[in-house]
Design an enzyme around this catalytic site. Structure first.
Site, mmCIF file in Angstrom:
data_model
loop_
_atom_site.group_PDB
_atom_site.id
_atom_site.type_symbol
_atom_site.label_atom_id
_atom_site.label_comp_id
_atom_site.label_asym_id
_atom_site.label_seq_id
_atom_site.Cartn_x
_atom_site.Cartn_y
_atom_site.Cartn_z
ATOM 1 N N GLY A 98 5.885 2.816 16.170
ATOM 2 C CA GLY A 98 5.709 2.431 14.772
ATOM 3 C C GLY A 98 7.031 2.376 14.023
ATOM 4 O O GLY A 98 7.928 3.176 14.267
ATOM 5 N N LYS A 114 11.967 -10.152 13.315
ATOM 6 C CA LYS A 114 12.085 -10.602 11.927
ATOM 7 C C LYS A 114 11.252 -9.725 10.992
ATOM 8 O O LYS A 114 11.768 -9.179 10.020
ATOM 9 C CB LYS A 114 11.602 -12.060 11.839
ATOM 10 C CG LYS A 114 11.926 -12.745 10.539
ATOM 11 C CD LYS A 114 11.522 -14.214 10.591
ATOM 12 C CE LYS A 114 12.659 -15.088 10.107
ATOM 13 N NZ LYS A 114 12.393 -16.515 10.272
ATOM 14 N N GLY A 168 0.834 -1.201 0.000
ATOM 15 C CA GLY A 168 0.000 0.000 0.000
ATOM 16 C C GLY A 168 0.864 1.245 0.000
ATOM 17 O O GLY A 168 0.802 2.067 -0.893
ATOM 18 N N PHE A 169 1.687 1.381 1.038
ATOM 19 C CA PHE A 169 2.625 2.499 1.171
ATOM 20 C C PHE A 169 1.902 3.845 1.189
ATOM 21 O O PHE A 169 2.462 4.866 0.815
ATOM 22 C CB PHE A 169 3.685 2.455 0.061
ATOM 23 C CG PHE A 169 4.271 1.085 -0.129
ATOM 24 C CD1 PHE A 169 5.036 0.512 0.871
ATOM 25 C CD2 PHE A 169 4.026 0.353 -1.275
ATOM 26 C CE1 PHE A 169 5.551 -0.772 0.735
ATOM 27 C CE2 PHE A 169 4.536 -0.936 -1.424
ATOM 28 C CZ PHE A 169 5.305 -1.493 -0.420
ATOM 29 N N GLY A 175 6.998 1.232 10.394
ATOM 30 C CA GLY A 175 6.780 1.068 8.955
ATOM 31 C C GLY A 175 7.375 2.178 8.125
ATOM 32 O O GLY A 175 7.702 1.988 6.957
ATOM 33 N N GLU A 176 7.519 3.348 8.709
ATOM 34 C CA GLU A 176 8.024 4.480 7.947
ATOM 35 C C GLU A 176 9.383 4.974 8.423
ATOM 36 O O GLU A 176 10.074 5.684 7.708
ATOM 37 C CB GLU A 176 6.998 5.622 7.997
ATOM 38 C CG GLU A 176 5.751 5.304 7.201
ATOM 39 C CD GLU A 176 4.523 6.066 7.668
ATOM 40 O OE1 GLU A 176 4.125 5.875 8.832
ATOM 41 O OE2 GLU A 176 3.964 6.836 6.887
#
Ligand code: FES
Ligand code: FES
Lengths: 728, 218
Positions: free
Chosen positions: A687, A618, A259-260, A689-690
């Site tokens: 978080g 992981k 998605g990003f 992810g970014e």
């Protein structure tokens, strides 16, 4: 593993110690088998009860204007064609509305009508949907549609954009401008200065799974199978656009092919499928082509950023200025929050940040991985490197000297409240040690290997930590299986896996007895995946639900014959406003630049991160590495080019829009600093992810400078920008 | 004349199906297929061919629109949706399948060209419940995130390992005449660069392939 058969709560609640056993383990992905065998079904691939018809989108071939005539006769008569839908016959939908929504939140849910009228607002805007018995029939027929336009002069050249304007707020509701002290005077008087303008290009998310949807109606209710990061957004948008009750829309999205940020809202594929399926009374699937995604599935706006740093001779910052002008669409505003992180990164008494917009006739920009930090840190962390060079100071030392610190407390310079945790210095020190930073030459262009120049660069990383309201349900079945249910998504982040670990730890059950069910809007609503808040938000809700279930069990002799269930939830706590919450990191890069061709190869990168507790090292590492590689893309290759004449994104495919491929990526190492941020959430996690992309590109760019002595301020750093300046 | 017969059939069927929807036509004015429209369809004749495709050791006989790519037959007609479409233009590798043991992009080839070919997709790699060593290695080394490029990566890796075993050199090969080309990370990266991964799982993909190759040599 066989399901564990549990009959007494002893087995579940025997250990109630706070220690985590599964959390923190590198558990293999729960959904791994489905993904490596091809069994995982993505949006376009779901099997629905009736035979699906195929939709094919036709896009506009002008960038601004109006359709004068559209002749779909041939297409309508073409064999196998069931429907040709244009603005002339598309069912009525809600109006799109004003360029900005009343609240920041509504941008995700506002109506997004398609084929609404004859107006063309951007190149490749959908102007027709052809639905056929087969994909081939629909595609061929779409090619036979004849369109006449009245073309208006559009604004497609950012450089010529005379009128910029000040938006009311930035994305996510941040203040447009901030200032402290007296920047202009302080900067003017600073003994050492950097005043540099950087530009970043339009970029395209390009998840590998193209945006696609299947819509199926049963009476007045529609089910949408698609790949989305946030089901609640799609549900609200479809309901609002079609003007039907929220309850009439179900969204299903168990697997998402990346998605990003490009799958946060509903795009044309979803709405077109829903409309056509209703008209035809039969399921319809619609996928964007890769080419269509460039204009229709979001992009990162381009930006022009002026960074001004004023320091004393010891490298203490006196003035920090970060002023950003980025592109937006004429019909809908998007203000990437490019200067917002600068408010919290370094201390200085005199500061200014500003966001301005230039209106173009393109589609609206969208949230692309680390909106704000990704383009902003390319500029600011390059400027810090320029300042370090001007001061002849080590870049790490420069950053250490500018840690926001008051009497030993780490204070957010903008908000004046403490950081919940801030381990930037530790990231830089640990990273430097592991990377071998001491082997870097402070003098650019000093290391040569044959016809290659070798350089090393570093940059800091900062990324805000969010949490969004979420709910979850857990159902303990009589045979001892725990079903964990929520409308959360796993976009490759590892949600299935970490929620399994969380439930296993709270319930003291083996992971094999836990079944995580995601991606169905009939399940309790979550904040979805975006802004790196997924794990904290969905995870906390699951934690809460499990805790409640466990409490119920304590009062019972065993699992009742009908099973047992509990609901849990999470909202933002008071801590959220009392502390400035960010994750931090430090990137290091080594590049080799070819003296004859200017080819830049990233030989290795190392990132050290302080992101609270790591739930699964992981999957966490994979996300971080992915982000760092996005940094390579942003620094060296990614740019979507806008044709100044016609307004088309001209390099709109994967041959011409370069994303890093396997051969572009050398050795990548990561390390997580031990940290538990108890103020962030029940796990002490943040978080990730970014975080990996934040600053990563700047580390590469700084390495290129260190290798060559050439400072390219126009991203991406492509060969032609270096070649004329390279020594022989 | 079989194409025309098919068309006639298609038309009648479409009209029958259309009749339910014709009530809508009255209210919305949709240009649904109508009887008037059926008259001059001849110029749009669709060519079909009866083709037998051998996929994952199983024969399927299909009457195919000759414009259909191998990828779309697999995904749309045969339900083998493990084969992915990322670009439809041979630019991403998501659609990689093995044809007679060699890796190809299924989006770049028409299905009708593959009569008598042995086609293997991701669905055909495992032996029953037992995963192919590459599949296990991808899980163990976390060689993916979203998983969308993964079937293509794994099929591509299977084809690539065979190419390397046969001594086919790559751009990264230092000695083109070597009888045995060592499968270094650099070789794997180069040979796998036709398979894009936007999640950028590349380092783990390399590890997974190296581990599976190592295992195969044992
Ligand atoms: S779908 Fe075939 S190469 Fe991309
Ligand atoms: S795993 Fe997502 S694209 Fe490769």
């Amino acid at each position: 593993m066989a399901e564990r058969n549990m009959t007494s709560n002893d087995q579940i609640a025997s250990k109630n110690g706070p220690g985590f056993q599964q959390i923190g383990q590198p558990l293999d992905r729960i959904d791994g088998r489905a993904k490596v065998t091809g069994a995982a079904r993505y949006g376009y691939e779901h099997i629905v009860s009736d035979k699906c018809a195929f939709g094919y989108i036709l896009g506009a071939s002008i960038g601004r204007g109006r359709i004068v005539a559209i002749d779909a006769q041939a297409a309508t008569k073409s064999p196998g064609v069931l429907l040709v839908m244009t603005h002339k016959n598309a069912p009525a939908q809600a109006r799109f509305g004003e360029p900005t929504t009343a609240t920041p939140r509504e941008v995700f849910t506002r109506p997004r009508p398609v084929l609404g009228d004859a107006h063309i607002r951007y190149f490749d805007q959908p102007i027709a949907l052809v639905v056929g018995e087969t994909f081939e029939a629909a595609r061929a027929a779409a090619g036979s549609i004849d369109v006449r336009y009245e073309r208006l002069q559009g604004d497609f050249e950012p450089e010529l954009c005379a009128a910029t304007y000040r938006p009311e707020r930035t994305n996510a509701g941040f203040a447009t401008d901030t200032s402290a002290g007296g920047f202009a005077k302080a900067f003017a008087q600073a003994p050492v200065k950097v005043d540099a303008t950087y530009t970043t290009a339009f970029e395209s998310h390009n998840p590998m799974e193209p945006h696609a949807a299947i819509a199926q109606w049963e009476g007045d209710r529609v089910t949408i199978y698609t790949g989305t990061q946030t089901l609640a957004n799609v549900r609200a948008c479809v309901a609002g656009t079609l003007q039907i009750p929220l309850d009439s829309v179900r969204v299903v999205s168990p697997f998402i092919g990346g998605g990003f940020g490009s799958k946060l809202i509903a795009h044309a594929d979803i709405m077109l499928a829903a409309l056509a399926a209703r008209v035809l009374q039969r399921p319809v699937k619609v996928a964007m082509t890769r080419q269509q995604m460039f204009a229709n599935a979001g992009h990162r706006p381009l930006s022009i950023q002026q960074v001004r740093l004023g320091a004393d001779r010891d490298g203490k910052l006196i003035a920090i200025g970060h002023e950003v002008c980025s592109s937006t669409a004429r019909f809908e505003e998007f203000t990437e929050q490019t200067g917002v992180f600068t408010r919290s990164l370094y201390a200085a008494d005199h500061r200014v940040t500003r966001h301005r917009l230039m209106r173009l006739d393109t589609n609206r920009g969208e949230w692309m991985r680390a909106p704000g930090e990704a383009p902003g840190m390319l500029a600011v962390e390059s400027a810090m490197d320029e300042l370090a060079h001007a001061l002849q100071l080590d870049p790490i030392e420069l950053r250490i000297r500018n840690e926001p610190n008051l009497d030993g407390t780490s204070l957010d310079p903008d908000r004046g409240i403490p950081f919940s945790s801030r381990n930037l210095i530790e990231c830089m020190r640990r990273g430097a040690r592991l990377f071998g930073w001491e082997r870097r030459s402070a003098r650019p262009g000093a290391i040569r290997e044959g016809r290659k120049l070798i350089g090393h660069g570093m940059a800091a990383a900062i990324r805000p930590n969010y949490i969004g309201p979420s709910r979850a349900r857990v159902v303990l079945e009589p045979r001892g299986t725990l079903r964990v249910q929520l409308d959360m998504t796993d976009i490759g982040t590892g949600t299935y896996t970490i929620l399994t670990q969380i439930a296993a730890d709270v319930m003291q059950m083996p992971p094999a007895s836990i079944k995580v069910e995601l991606g169905d809007s009939q399940l309790p609503t979550t904040a979805g995946s975006g802004g790196s808040w997924g794990a904290a938000s969905a995870g906390s809700a699951v934690h809460d639900a499990c805790t409640k279930l466990k409490r119920q069990l304590l009062d019972l002799p065993g699992i009742p014959p009908g099973g047992l269930q509990a609901e849990g939830s999470v909202t933002r706590s008071a801590e959220y406003d009392r502390y400035s919450q960010h994750a931090f990191g430090a990137h290091f890069a080594e590049v080799a630049v070819d003296l004859d061709t200017a080819e830049i190869r990233v030989r290795r990168m190392l990132g050290a991160f302080a992101a609270g507790r790591i739930l699964n090292p992981k999957t966490a590492r994979s996300q971080i590495v992915g982000g760092m590689i996005w940094g390579i893309g942003a620094a060296l290759m990614e740019q979507t080019l806008l044709d100044p004449l016609h307004g088309a994104f001209i390099n709109h495919d994967l041959a011409e829009y370069h994303i890093p491929v396997n051969a572009d990526v050398g050795q990548i190492d990561t390390v997580f600093i031990e940290e538990v941020d108890e103020r962030a959430n029940v796990f002490g996690s943040k978080g990730i992810g970014e975080l990996g992309i934040c600053g990563a590109g700047a580390a590469v760019a700084n390495a290129v400078f260190n290798a060559t002595g050439i400072r390219v301020r126009e991203f991406p750093i492509t060969l032609e920008k270096l070649l004329p300046f390279l020594p022989g | 004349m079989s194409e025309q017969d098919d068309n006639a059939l298609l038309t009648r069927r479409a009209l029958l199906e259309g009749s339910a929807a014709s009530a809508l036509l009255l209210t919305t004015g949709m240009p649904l297929r109508s009887e008037a429209a059926a008259a001059d369809e001849v110029s749009f004749a669709v060519h079909t061919n009866v083709v037998t495709l051998r996929i994952n050791a199983h024969d399927s006989t299909l009457n195919l629109d000759s414009r259909t790519t191998l990828l779309d037959v697999l995904r749309h007609q045969l339900g083998l949706t493990g084969v992915k479409k990322g670009c439809d233009h041979g630019q991403c590798g998501a659609c990689t399948v093995l044809v007679n043991g060699r890796r190809i992009n299924a989006c770049l080839t028409l299905a009708v060209m593959h009569e008598n070919d042995e086609i293997t997709t991701i669905e055909g790699l495992a032996s029953g419940e037992r995963l192919h060593p590459l599949q296990s290695a991808f899980i163990a080394h976390d060689g993916f995130q979203c998983g969308y490029c993964t079937p293509g990566q794994i099929c591509s890796a299977a084809g690539m390992l065979e190419e390397a075993r046969r001594g086919w050199p790559s751009h990264a090969t230092h000695n083109l005449c070597a009888a045995n080309i060592p499968l270094t990370d650099e070789e794997i990266r180069e040979r796998m660069s036709g398979n894009l991964c936007r999640c950028a799982a590349y380092p783990n993909i390399v590890k997974a392939i190296a581990a599976a190759a190592h295992e195969a040599r044992q």
